[in-house]
Motif scaffolding. Structure first.
Motif: not given
Length: 238
Positions: A23-29, A11-14, A201-207
């Motif tokens: 992902r930042a929102g999930v980490l904030g939660a 994914p690129t751009g917007k 999942a959002i970042g593409g890493g190992s869940r």
């Protein structure tokens, strides 16, 4: 051909910025869950009364949410100041010598393995559309059409942390007295496993690995604060 500044298949751009924001929102939660849970189980370990647990939990939730929002506001504001400075510098450079900026952009593409002729053609085509956007997007990965808002980022962090804090607050308050710590431990670890999995999942890493990290970390935090609370209670300090 992949969009400049990105790679094929990614994914690129917007879209990339939206995924990063999500992902930042999930980490904030995640932060809201573990920090609030650590406080309430720590107080519950030191006191069987509901009132101090409620007060401590609310204070942790509100203070943590405000702190997260303030930190995000400062961080995004600093990023915005840096981007504005770069954009202003490139505007001045374009006004002073546009041909030199065109040459520099073509050279930038060529340095990344594109042939000289193609690099020149791409640079000229992008310059014809929007010279400033072409330069800052390629050379500085800045999207001039999507400048971040510090207030929006702060509000999102505040909301994400607050939503995460609801889980341990409900878990410590709703069950019977003898079950509240155990229920809070379980609810918190389940919540952390979910946020860790979603973030991966959002970042593409190992869940599995991400979920395991946050669950183990959360369990250690809860165990440490609960143990401290029990120790304070049995020692007669509180």
């Amino acid at each position: 051909m992949a969009e400049p500044g990105g790679e094929a298949g990614h994914p690129t751009g917007k879209l990339e910025q939206r995924l990063n924001s999500l992902r930042a929102g999930v980490l904030g939660a995640n932060d809201g869950i573990v920090s609030t849970a650590a406080v309430v189980v720590g107080v519950a370990g030191a006191s069987s009364a509901a009132e101090p647990v409620v007060m401590a939990g609310l204070a942790a939730a509100i203070g943590g949410a405000v702190s997260m929002a303030l930190g995000e506001y400062v961080s995004v504001s600093s990023q915005l100041d840096s981007e504005r400075s770069i954009i202003e510098e490139e505007e001045e450079a374009l006004a002073a010598d546009p041909d030199a900026e065109l040459d520099a952009l073509a050279a930038w593409y060529e340095e990344r393995g594109i042939s000289s002729a193609t690099s020149r053609a791409v640079a000229e085509e992008m310059f014809a559309q929007d010279p400033l956007d072409a330069v800052v997007r390629a050379r500085h990965t800045i999207d001039t059409t999507d400048i971040p808002s510090p207030w929006r980022a702060a509000a999102a962090s505040f909301l994400a942390f607050s939503l995460g804090a609801i889980l341990p607050l409900a878990a410590i308050l709703l069950p019977p007295l003898e079950w509240r710590v155990a229920v809070t431990f379980l609810a918190t670890l389940v919540g952390l496993a979910i946020t860790g999995t979603v973030a991966a999942a959002i970042g593409g890493g190992s869940r599995l690995r991400a979920a395991a990290r946050v669950v183990v970390g959360g369990a250690l935090a809860l165990g440490a604060t609960y143990g401290a609370g029990v120790l304070l209670d049995t020692s007669g300090v509180v």
